[in-house]
Enzyme design. Structure first.
Site, mmCIF file in Angstrom:
data_model
loop_
_atom_site.group_PDB
_atom_site.id
_atom_site.type_symbol
_atom_site.label_atom_id
_atom_site.label_comp_id
_atom_site.label_asym_id
_atom_site.label_seq_id
_atom_site.Cartn_x
_atom_site.Cartn_y
_atom_site.Cartn_z
ATOM 1 N N SER A 79 0.755 -1.292 -0.093
ATOM 2 C CA SER A 79 0.029 -0.101 -0.184
ATOM 3 C C SER A 79 0.756 1.076 -0.172
ATOM 4 O O SER A 79 1.977 1.246 0.473
ATOM 5 C CB SER A 79 -0.769 0.061 1.266
ATOM 6 O OG SER A 79 -1.512 1.221 1.544
ATOM 7 N N TYR B 14 -2.296 -1.541 10.669
ATOM 8 C CA TYR B 14 -2.538 -1.935 9.596
ATOM 9 C C TYR B 14 -1.409 -1.569 8.279
ATOM 10 O O TYR B 14 -0.870 -2.525 7.928
ATOM 11 C CB TYR B 14 -3.907 -1.400 8.794
ATOM 12 C CG TYR B 14 -3.998 -1.569 7.266
ATOM 13 C CD1 TYR B 14 -4.007 -2.997 6.709
ATOM 14 C CD2 TYR B 14 -3.803 -0.504 6.519
ATOM 15 C CE1 TYR B 14 -4.180 -2.950 5.293
ATOM 16 C CE2 TYR B 14 -3.825 -0.683 5.115
ATOM 17 C CZ TYR B 14 -3.970 -1.969 4.543
ATOM 18 O OH TYR B 14 -4.026 -2.330 3.175
ATOM 19 N N LYS C 227 1.786 -3.819 6.450
ATOM 20 C CA LYS C 227 2.199 -4.011 5.183
ATOM 21 C C LYS C 227 3.895 -3.411 4.988
ATOM 22 O O LYS C 227 4.370 -4.134 4.200
ATOM 23 C CB LYS C 227 1.660 -2.784 4.339
ATOM 24 C CG LYS C 227 0.076 -2.982 4.181
ATOM 25 C CD LYS C 227 -0.154 -4.230 3.215
ATOM 26 C CE LYS C 227 -1.475 -4.544 3.253
ATOM 27 N NZ LYS C 227 -1.826 -5.782 2.709
HETATM 28 P P1 NAD Z 1 -11.067 -7.335 0.965
HETATM 29 O O1 NAD Z 1 -11.067 -7.288 2.502
HETATM 30 O O2 NAD Z 1 -12.088 -7.279 -0.063
HETATM 31 O O3 NAD Z 1 -10.156 -8.736 0.483
HETATM 32 C C1 NAD Z 1 -9.249 -9.353 1.404
HETATM 33 C C2 NAD Z 1 -9.812 -10.789 1.605
HETATM 34 O O4 NAD Z 1 -8.861 -11.550 2.402
HETATM 35 C C3 NAD Z 1 -11.244 -11.128 2.011
HETATM 36 O O5 NAD Z 1 -11.886 -11.977 0.969
HETATM 37 C C4 NAD Z 1 -10.790 -12.015 3.546
HETATM 38 O O6 NAD Z 1 -12.055 -12.860 3.500
HETATM 39 C C5 NAD Z 1 -9.538 -12.524 3.115
HETATM 40 N N1 NAD Z 1 -8.752 -12.784 4.128
HETATM 41 C C6 NAD Z 1 -8.450 -11.815 5.291
HETATM 42 N N2 NAD Z 1 -7.746 -12.661 6.072
HETATM 43 C C7 NAD Z 1 -7.551 -13.707 5.673
HETATM 44 C C8 NAD Z 1 -7.049 -14.944 6.214
HETATM 45 N N3 NAD Z 1 -6.271 -15.058 7.384
HETATM 46 N N4 NAD Z 1 -6.970 -16.158 5.573
HETATM 47 C C9 NAD Z 1 -7.638 -16.444 4.318
HETATM 48 N N5 NAD Z 1 -8.255 -15.172 3.863
HETATM 49 C C10 NAD Z 1 -8.293 -14.043 4.381
HETATM 50 O O7 NAD Z 1 -9.856 -6.460 0.512
HETATM 51 P P2 NAD Z 1 -9.428 -5.677 -0.723
HETATM 52 O O8 NAD Z 1 -9.788 -4.059 -0.772
HETATM 53 O O9 NAD Z 1 -9.500 -6.544 -1.888
HETATM 54 O O10 NAD Z 1 -7.868 -5.713 -0.563
HETATM 55 C C11 NAD Z 1 -6.950 -6.809 -1.015
HETATM 56 C C12 NAD Z 1 -5.353 -6.533 -0.462
HETATM 57 O O11 NAD Z 1 -5.075 -5.306 -0.729
HETATM 58 C C13 NAD Z 1 -5.329 -6.533 1.280
HETATM 59 O O12 NAD Z 1 -4.179 -6.992 1.672
HETATM 60 C C14 NAD Z 1 -5.301 -5.075 1.237
HETATM 61 O O13 NAD Z 1 -4.715 -4.709 2.471
HETATM 62 C C15 NAD Z 1 -4.577 -4.583 0.243
HETATM 63 N N6 NAD Z 1 -4.972 -3.219 -0.064
HETATM 64 C C16 NAD Z 1 -6.146 -2.738 -0.330
HETATM 65 C C17 NAD Z 1 -6.485 -1.304 -0.638
HETATM 66 C C18 NAD Z 1 -7.898 -1.053 -0.648
HETATM 67 O O14 NAD Z 1 -7.647 0.517 -0.483
HETATM 68 N N7 NAD Z 1 -8.682 -1.700 -1.071
HETATM 69 C C19 NAD Z 1 -5.372 -0.437 -0.597
HETATM 70 C C20 NAD Z 1 -3.864 -0.706 -0.658
HETATM 71 C C21 NAD Z 1 -3.721 -2.522 -0.160
HETATM 72 N N1 UFG Z 2 -12.487 10.875 3.315
HETATM 73 C C1 UFG Z 2 -13.281 11.754 3.707
HETATM 74 N N2 UFG Z 2 -14.624 11.293 4.608
HETATM 75 C C2 UFG Z 2 -14.848 9.898 4.468
HETATM 76 C C3 UFG Z 2 -13.763 9.076 4.148
HETATM 77 C C4 UFG Z 2 -12.699 9.845 3.470
HETATM 78 O O1 UFG Z 2 -13.325 13.083 3.738
HETATM 79 O O2 UFG Z 2 -15.758 9.308 4.882
HETATM 80 C C5 UFG Z 2 -11.191 11.587 2.836
HETATM 81 C C6 UFG Z 2 -10.131 11.159 3.553
HETATM 82 O O3 UFG Z 2 -9.845 12.110 4.657
HETATM 83 C C7 UFG Z 2 -8.873 11.128 2.492
HETATM 84 C C8 UFG Z 2 -9.788 10.804 1.259
HETATM 85 O O4 UFG Z 2 -11.091 10.847 1.581
HETATM 86 O O5 UFG Z 2 -8.497 12.401 2.180
HETATM 87 C C9 UFG Z 2 -9.469 9.356 0.935
HETATM 88 O O6 UFG Z 2 -9.758 8.586 2.063
HETATM 89 P P1 UFG Z 2 -9.829 7.064 2.017
HETATM 90 O O7 UFG Z 2 -10.122 6.491 3.524
HETATM 91 O O8 UFG Z 2 -10.705 6.474 1.010
HETATM 92 O O9 UFG Z 2 -8.550 6.429 1.693
HETATM 93 P P2 UFG Z 2 -6.919 6.691 2.338
HETATM 94 O O10 UFG Z 2 -6.178 7.432 1.455
HETATM 95 O O11 UFG Z 2 -7.102 7.375 3.617
HETATM 96 O O12 UFG Z 2 -6.611 5.224 2.691
HETATM 97 C C10 UFG Z 2 -6.186 4.319 1.569
HETATM 98 C C11 UFG Z 2 -6.528 2.856 1.897
HETATM 99 C C12 UFG Z 2 -5.712 2.395 3.015
HETATM 100 C C13 UFG Z 2 -4.370 2.712 2.640
HETATM 101 C C14 UFG Z 2 -4.257 4.291 2.360
HETATM 102 C C15 UFG Z 2 -2.660 4.667 2.072
HETATM 103 O O13 UFG Z 2 -7.835 2.568 1.998
HETATM 104 O O14 UFG Z 2 -5.670 0.870 3.140
HETATM 105 O O15 UFG Z 2 -4.952 4.748 1.340
HETATM 106 O O16 UFG Z 2 -2.404 4.173 0.875
HETATM 107 F F1 UFG Z 2 -3.707 2.377 3.975
#
Ligand code: NAD
Ligand code: UFG
Length: 341
Positions: free
Chosen positions: A124, A149, A153
């Site tokens: 991330s 969290y 990462k």
């Molecule tokens: P998500 O929660 O939709 O998908 C993660 C999946 O992993 C889920 O289906 C959950 O059931 C499964 N899971 C969790 N713990 C587990 C375990 N111990 N064993 C087996 N399965 C398990 O999340 P996502 O948004 O698809 O994110 C996927 C990956 O990308 C995650 O590692 C997340 O941290 C990373 N990521 C997501 C974002 C974002 O904004 N969505 C940003 C940066 C990184």
């Molecule tokens: N925001 C609002 N209101 C809300 C939610 C978010 O104003 O209800 C704003 C936040 O302050 C930020 C922007 O919208 O300025 C984006 O916020 P998100 O929560 O959607 O995303 P972040 O950038 O904070 O977080 C994301 C992922 C995290 C990751 C992070 C850094 O969700 O998992 O990017 O990469 F860690």
């Protein structure tokens, strides 16, 4: 090639499975369904036009993992499985460290045991912390994460770097995602938060559908053009396609490489609200509230390396991200739960 997708029932995992199959790969999905549903897997199969093996398994379950590697011939792993809520990680840090770090170490050990050392890992942009200035590039120092969290990462990146330093047979791609949004064009798969959404776009779309009354905008006094936070929003299908490029590269070579997956463009919260209103034709009421602790003002990627080395570039713009988010939300107002599948 046969790719094990951990967390393949989740938001990014399901979209990646569709694209992997379309690119001609075989897919094996592992998920413990702690944050996903079987309906997502069924719909992924339908969209991909192909069946694939599914294992209900936890990445902390060594014997369960061994069973998968014994039964399937796995060439590489794309590792999405993990807990991802920033807020929850502050109240349950030990669970996050156990699930994300403990689970990843168990997975890497079982992979090595079976001679499968090809890994694409979901990292991330949060690893860039608060000290760097956007655009973030892969060679900047990482650290200073503001929640457990983010720290998981950072640590998993380091663990994979150490594994590669000790054993050059590993081939690892660390993918630093910026802000994934949007959904598959079909409106069949998308992001389905369990609770009140933490992230901006799921929150906005739940306001638009009437599940939530208004959006809280966290701060309008940041040093940005309109005072609200700026992020690099990337369409989840573009992100999924980035994984195809990354996994095909790790299959061909050994080494450890880091790539940002973003668009290289930043958009403010209010720009996102306006883009969503234009795409949906629905008004999104909002209120300005205090800054959210731990947020940075501006985050966007330098995407040159992914373009040069992976030959990958995000192509879908803001309008498409919002249209696809809205189609998914409209067709599934209560997410997968109400699907009755
Ligand atoms: P998500 O929660 O939709 O998908 C993660 C999946 O992993 C889920 O289906 C959950 O059931 C499964 N899971 C969790 N713990 C587990 C375990 N111990 N064993 C087996 N399965 C398990 O999340 P996502 O948004 O698809 O994110 C996927 C990956 O990308 C995650 O590692 C997340 O941290 C990373 N990521 C997501 C974002 C974002 O904004 N969505 C940003 C940066 C990184
Ligand atoms: N925001 C609002 N209101 C809300 C939610 C978010 O104003 O209800 C704003 C936040 O302050 C930020 C922007 O919208 O300025 C984006 O916020 P998100 O929560 O959607 O995303 P972040 O950038 O904070 O977080 C994301 C992922 C995290 C990751 C992070 C850094 O969700 O998992 O990017 O990469 F860690």
């Amino acid at each position: 090639m046969s790719i094990l997708v951990t967390g393949g029932a989740g938001y990014i995992g399901s979209h990646t499975c569709v694209e992997l199959i379309h690119a001609g790969h075989d897919v094996v999905v592992l998920d413990n369904f702690s944050n996903s549903s079987l309906a997502a897997v069924d719909r992924t199969r339908a969209l991909a036009g192909e069946d694939f093996s599914l294992y209900r398994c936890d990445i902390r379950d060594r014997e369960g993992l061994r069973n998968i590697f014994q039964k399937e011939s796995i060439d590489a792993v794309i590792h999405f499985a993990g807990l991802k809520s920033v807020g929850q990680s502050c109240s349950m840090p030990l669970e996050y460290y156990e699930n994300n770090i403990g689970g990843s170490v168990t997975l890497f050990q079982v992979m090595a045991e079976f001679g499968c050392k090809k890994m694409v890992f979901s990292s991330s942009a949060t690893v860039y912390g608060q000290a760097n200035q956007a655009p973030f590039s892969e060679d900047m120092p990482v650290g200073g994460t503001t929640n457990p969290y983010g720290t998981t990462k950072l640590f998993i990146e380091k663990i994979l770097q150490d594994a590669y330093a000790a054993d050059k047979d590993w081939s690892v791609s660390l993918l630093r995602y910026f802000n994934p949004v949007g959904a598959h064009k079909s409106g069949r798969i998308g992001e389905d938060p369990n609770d009140i959404p933490n992230n901006l776009m799921p929150y906005v779309s739940q306001v638009a559908i009437g599940r939530l009354p208004y959006l809280n905008v966290y701060g309008d006094d940041y040093p940005t053009p309109d005072g609200t936070g700026v992020r690099d929003y990337i369409h989840v299908v573009d992100l999924a396609l980035g994984h195809i490029s990354a996994v095909e590269r790790v299959l061909k070579q050994t080494g450890l490489e880091i790539f940002n997956l973003g668009t290289g463009k930043g958009h403010s919260v209010l720009e996102m609200v306006r883009a969503f209103e234009a795409a949906s034709g629905v008004n999104v009421p909002y209120q300005i509230t205090a800054r959210r602790p731990g947020d940075v003002a501006v985050s966007f990627a330098d995407c040159e390396k992914a373009a040069a080395v992976l030959g990958w570039k995000a192509e879908r713009g803001l309008a498409e991200m919002c249209e696809d988010t809205w189609r998914w939300q409209k067709n599934n107002p209560d997410g997968y739960e109400a699907a009755g599948e």
